[in-house]
Enzyme design. Structure first.
Site, PDB file in Angstrom:
ATOM      1  N   GLY A  11       1.901 -13.781 -17.451  1.00 36.54           N
ATOM      2  CA  GLY A  11       2.522 -12.798 -18.610  1.00 36.54           C
ATOM      3  C   GLY A  11       2.859 -11.570 -18.310  1.00 36.54           C
ATOM      4  N   ALA A  12       3.248 -11.517 -16.985  1.00 32.76           N
ATOM      5  CA  ALA A  12       3.326 -10.165 -16.594  1.00 32.76           C
ATOM      6  C   ALA A  12       4.844  -9.603 -16.620  1.00 32.76           C
ATOM      7  CB  ALA A  12       3.271 -10.169 -14.700  1.00 32.76           C
ATOM      8  N   ARG A  14       5.736  -8.100 -19.579  1.00 34.66           N
ATOM      9  CA  ARG A  14       5.655  -6.985 -20.275  1.00 34.66           C
ATOM     10  C   ARG A  14       4.099  -6.576 -20.534  1.00 34.66           C
ATOM     11  NH1 ARG A  14       6.033  -8.760 -26.051  1.00 34.66           N
ATOM     12  NH2 ARG A  14       6.535 -11.027 -26.005  1.00 34.66           N
ATOM     13  N   ASP A  61       5.630 -21.635 -17.101  1.00 33.65           N
ATOM     14  CA  ASP A  61       4.910 -21.857 -18.626  1.00 33.65           C
ATOM     15  C   ASP A  61       3.488 -22.276 -18.313  1.00 33.65           C
ATOM     16  OD1 ASP A  61       3.464 -22.581 -20.821  1.00 33.65           O
ATOM     17  OD2 ASP A  61       5.002 -23.697 -21.803  1.00 33.65           O
ATOM     18  N   VAL A  62       2.444 -21.264 -18.416  1.00 30.24           N
ATOM     19  CA  VAL A  62       1.185 -21.579 -17.778  1.00 30.24           C
ATOM     20  C   VAL A  62       0.625 -22.664 -18.571  1.00 30.24           C
ATOM     21  CG1 VAL A  62       0.845 -19.228 -17.218  1.00 30.24           C
ATOM     22  CG2 VAL A  62       0.105 -19.839 -19.606  1.00 30.24           C
ATOM     23  N   SER A 140     -11.029 -10.411 -25.196  1.00 28.01           N
ATOM     24  CA  SER A 140     -10.604  -9.532 -26.114  1.00 28.01           C
ATOM     25  C   SER A 140     -11.812  -8.881 -27.190  1.00 28.01           C
ATOM     26  CB  SER A 140      -9.649  -9.956 -27.133  1.00 28.01           C
ATOM     27  OG  SER A 140      -9.499  -9.301 -28.220  1.00 28.01           O
ATOM     28  N   TYR A 152      -7.607 -17.187 -32.000  1.00 25.24           N
ATOM     29  CA  TYR A 152      -7.342 -16.282 -31.020  1.00 25.24           C
ATOM     30  C   TYR A 152      -8.743 -15.736 -30.709  1.00 25.24           C
ATOM     31  CZ  TYR A 152      -6.026 -12.049 -28.709  1.00 25.24           C
ATOM     32  OH  TYR A 152      -5.721 -10.803 -27.810  1.00 25.24           O
ATOM     33  N   ALA A 155     -10.413 -18.513 -28.665  1.00 25.27           N
ATOM     34  CA  ALA A 155      -9.818 -18.651 -27.532  1.00 25.27           C
ATOM     35  C   ALA A 155     -10.482 -17.638 -26.485  1.00 25.27           C
ATOM     36  CB  ALA A 155      -8.434 -18.554 -27.565  1.00 25.27           C
ATOM     37  N   LYS A 156     -10.438 -16.325 -27.030  1.00 26.71           N
ATOM     38  CA  LYS A 156     -10.946 -15.435 -26.184  1.00 26.71           C
ATOM     39  C   LYS A 156     -12.521 -15.318 -25.993  1.00 26.71           C
ATOM     40  CE  LYS A 156      -7.334 -12.967 -25.331  1.00 26.71           C
ATOM     41  NZ  LYS A 156      -6.522 -13.141 -24.003  1.00 26.71           N
TER      42      LYS A 156
HETATM   43  P1  NAP Z   1       2.354  -9.009 -24.915  1.00 23.24           P
HETATM   44  O1  NAP Z   1       3.145  -7.910 -24.706  1.00 23.24           O
HETATM   45  O2  NAP Z   1       2.605  -9.885 -26.013  1.00 23.24           O
HETATM   46  O3  NAP Z   1       2.563 -10.019 -23.711  1.00 23.24           O
HETATM   47  C1  NAP Z   1       2.232 -11.279 -23.462  1.00 23.24           C
HETATM   48  C2  NAP Z   1       3.168 -11.821 -22.255  1.00 23.24           C
HETATM   49  O4  NAP Z   1       2.578 -13.293 -22.019  1.00 23.24           O
HETATM   50  C3  NAP Z   1       4.536 -11.983 -22.669  1.00 23.24           C
HETATM   51  O5  NAP Z   1       5.426 -11.651 -21.763  1.00 23.24           O
HETATM   52  C4  NAP Z   1       4.848 -13.592 -23.158  1.00 23.24           C
HETATM   53  O6  NAP Z   1       5.834 -14.028 -22.607  1.00 23.24           O
HETATM   54  C5  NAP Z   1       3.735 -14.024 -21.905  1.00 23.24           C
HETATM   55  N1  NAP Z   1       3.528 -15.360 -22.313  1.00 23.24           N
HETATM   56  C6  NAP Z   1       3.077 -16.187 -23.557  1.00 23.24           C
HETATM   57  N2  NAP Z   1       3.218 -17.368 -23.384  1.00 23.24           N
HETATM   58  C7  NAP Z   1       3.120 -17.691 -22.032  1.00 23.24           C
HETATM   59  C8  NAP Z   1       3.144 -18.975 -21.392  1.00 23.24           C
HETATM   60  N3  NAP Z   1       2.929 -19.961 -21.987  1.00 23.24           N
HETATM   61  N4  NAP Z   1       3.395 -18.830 -20.063  1.00 23.24           N
HETATM   62  C9  NAP Z   1       3.329 -17.686 -19.487  1.00 23.24           C
HETATM   63  N5  NAP Z   1       3.603 -16.514 -20.141  1.00 23.24           N
HETATM   64  C10 NAP Z   1       3.444 -16.594 -21.461  1.00 23.24           C
HETATM   65  O7  NAP Z   1       0.834  -9.108 -24.702  1.00 23.24           O
HETATM   66  P2  NAP Z   1      -0.409  -7.898 -24.347  1.00 23.24           P
HETATM   67  O8  NAP Z   1      -0.428  -7.088 -25.574  1.00 23.24           O
HETATM   68  O9  NAP Z   1       0.446  -7.456 -23.090  1.00 23.24           O
HETATM   69  O10 NAP Z   1      -1.677  -9.037 -23.870  1.00 23.24           O
HETATM   70  C11 NAP Z   1      -1.816  -9.444 -22.812  1.00 23.24           C
HETATM   71  C12 NAP Z   1      -3.324 -10.041 -22.602  1.00 23.24           C
HETATM   72  O11 NAP Z   1      -4.165  -9.057 -23.259  1.00 23.24           O
HETATM   73  C13 NAP Z   1      -3.072 -11.333 -23.634  1.00 23.24           C
HETATM   74  O12 NAP Z   1      -4.078 -12.278 -23.150  1.00 23.24           O
HETATM   75  C14 NAP Z   1      -3.773 -10.645 -24.863  1.00 23.24           C
HETATM   76  O13 NAP Z   1      -4.354 -11.673 -25.964  1.00 23.24           O
HETATM   77  C15 NAP Z   1      -4.961  -9.697 -24.428  1.00 23.24           C
HETATM   78  N6  NAP Z   1      -5.348  -8.475 -25.179  1.00 23.24           N
HETATM   79  C16 NAP Z   1      -4.226  -7.513 -25.556  1.00 23.24           C
HETATM   80  C17 NAP Z   1      -4.821  -6.658 -26.605  1.00 23.24           C
HETATM   81  C18 NAP Z   1      -3.967  -5.648 -27.330  1.00 23.24           C
HETATM   82  O14 NAP Z   1      -4.325  -4.822 -27.942  1.00 23.24           O
HETATM   83  N7  NAP Z   1      -2.590  -5.565 -26.870  1.00 23.24           N
HETATM   84  C19 NAP Z   1      -6.035  -6.561 -26.928  1.00 23.24           C
HETATM   85  C20 NAP Z   1      -6.890  -7.632 -26.255  1.00 23.24           C
HETATM   86  C21 NAP Z   1      -6.467  -8.622 -25.791  1.00 23.24           C
HETATM   87  P3  NAP Z   1       7.182 -13.819 -23.860  1.00 23.24           P
HETATM   88  O15 NAP Z   1       7.580 -12.498 -23.996  1.00 23.24           O
HETATM   89  O16 NAP Z   1       8.304 -14.462 -23.427  1.00 23.24           O
HETATM   90  O17 NAP Z   1       6.722 -14.362 -25.378  1.00 23.24           O
END
Ligand code: NAP
Length: 251
Positions: A11-12, A14, A61-62, A140, A152, A155-156
């Site tokens: 998921g790198a 963005r 796709d993971v 999370s 979610y 899962a977390k």
């Molecule tokens: P994000 O901006 O939505 O980025 C997530 C990335 O994962 C996206 O690039 C997405 O690709 C990719 N992804 C989704 N499904 C995938 C798959 N099947 N295989 C490979 N890549 C996949 O999210 P983020 O905020 O950076 O979050 C990153 C992690 O931190 C996640 O696990 C999230 O649950 C966790 N987290 C985030 C927050 C928060 O406040 N942001 C808080 C707690 C935990 P696409 O762009 O193509 O969909």
């Protein structure tokens, strides 16, 4: 500087994953940038190589076993044995329990839990051979319960049990596993939540900052800094832990 290793960040393309990939490159590691869209991965890999680092873009796709096996094999061949792994890929499909379609339950379980399982199973083969490994899983604060996120949060919370079992099974091979549980981090994911509930993102951020003990929201770099430590050689006696990076005990 510590030994250069090969890191895989899922998921790198963005958000948090992108920041972690950049940080690990700055730490001197070779970084495989994994995400669904390989061209989006390439943008981040180019940013890293333009900055003098070494990176490889891999579309995976993971949740797909064949793609995971092929992707990890490509990383091993082109960058070296992946001994650092960050299971960061994630999605949200928020809804109240009574309105949640079974597809949205399955999709969230599939990316977070099945994805982390498949990626870790593929990478641990290299880690146990190398007798060295560091795994960081993204949990999370939602693991503690969050309205509208029954899928979610399950899962977390699952990521935390997964992490602790990895620590127990893999410790004797020099492999540690830890989880980071972020609070509110400013990314596209939290922007999507603001949009879903119909609140301007700026207002959403201001409200979240006010509710957070340190009076600000988190940035992807806050998570990258914690991941950098947990993935370092000197963190070798820290395993099976969940570190809440939330500006307080929870957001
Ligand atoms: P994000 O901006 O939505 O980025 C997530 C990335 O994962 C996206 O690039 C997405 O690709 C990719 N992804 C989704 N499904 C995938 C798959 N099947 N295989 C490979 N890549 C996949 O999210 P983020 O905020 O950076 O979050 C990153 C992690 O931190 C996640 O696990 C999230 O649950 C966790 N987290 C985030 C927050 C928060 O406040 N942001 C808080 C707690 C935990 P696409 O762009 O193509 O969909």
């Amino acid at each position: 500087m510590s030994t250069t290793r090969t890191a895989v960040v899922t998921g790198a393309a963005r958000g948090i994953g992108r920041a972690v990939a950049h940080r690990l490159a700055t730490d001197g590691h070779h970084v495989a940038v994994l995400d669904l869209d390989e061209s989006a991965c390439q943008v981040v890999a180019d940013e890293i190589t333009d900055g003098g680092g070494t990176a490889l873009a891999v579309g995976v796709d993971v949740s797909d076993p064949e793609q995971v096996e092929a992707g990890v094999a490509r990383v091993a061949e082109e960058l070296g044995a992946p001994t650092l792994l960050v299971n960061n890929a994630g999605i949200i499909r928020d809804n109240m329990l009574f309105k949640m379609p079974v597809e949205d339950w399955d999709a969230v379980m599939s990316v977070h839990l099945r994805g982390a399982f498949l990626m870790t199973r593929a990478c641990q083969a290299h880690m146990t051979t190398e007798k060295y490994g560091r795994i960081v899983n993204l949990s999370s604060t939602s693991a503690l319960g969050n309205r509208g996120q029954v899928n979610y949060s399950a899962a977390k919370a699952g990521m935390q049990g997964f992490t602790k079992t990895l620590a127990i099974e893999l410790g004797k091979f020099g492999v540690t596993a830890n989880a980071i549980a972020p609070g509110f981090i400013q990314t596209d994911m939290t922007a999507a939540t603001a949009e879903r509930i119909g609140v301007p993102f700026e207002d959403f951020l201001a409200h979240a900052a006010k509710e957070t003990p340190v009076q600000r929201v988190g940035q992807p770099e806050d998570i990258a800094a914690t991941a950098s430590f947990l993935l370092s050689e000197e963190a070798g006696f820290v395993s099976g832990q969940v570190i809440y990076v939330a500006g307080g005990p929870r957001d």
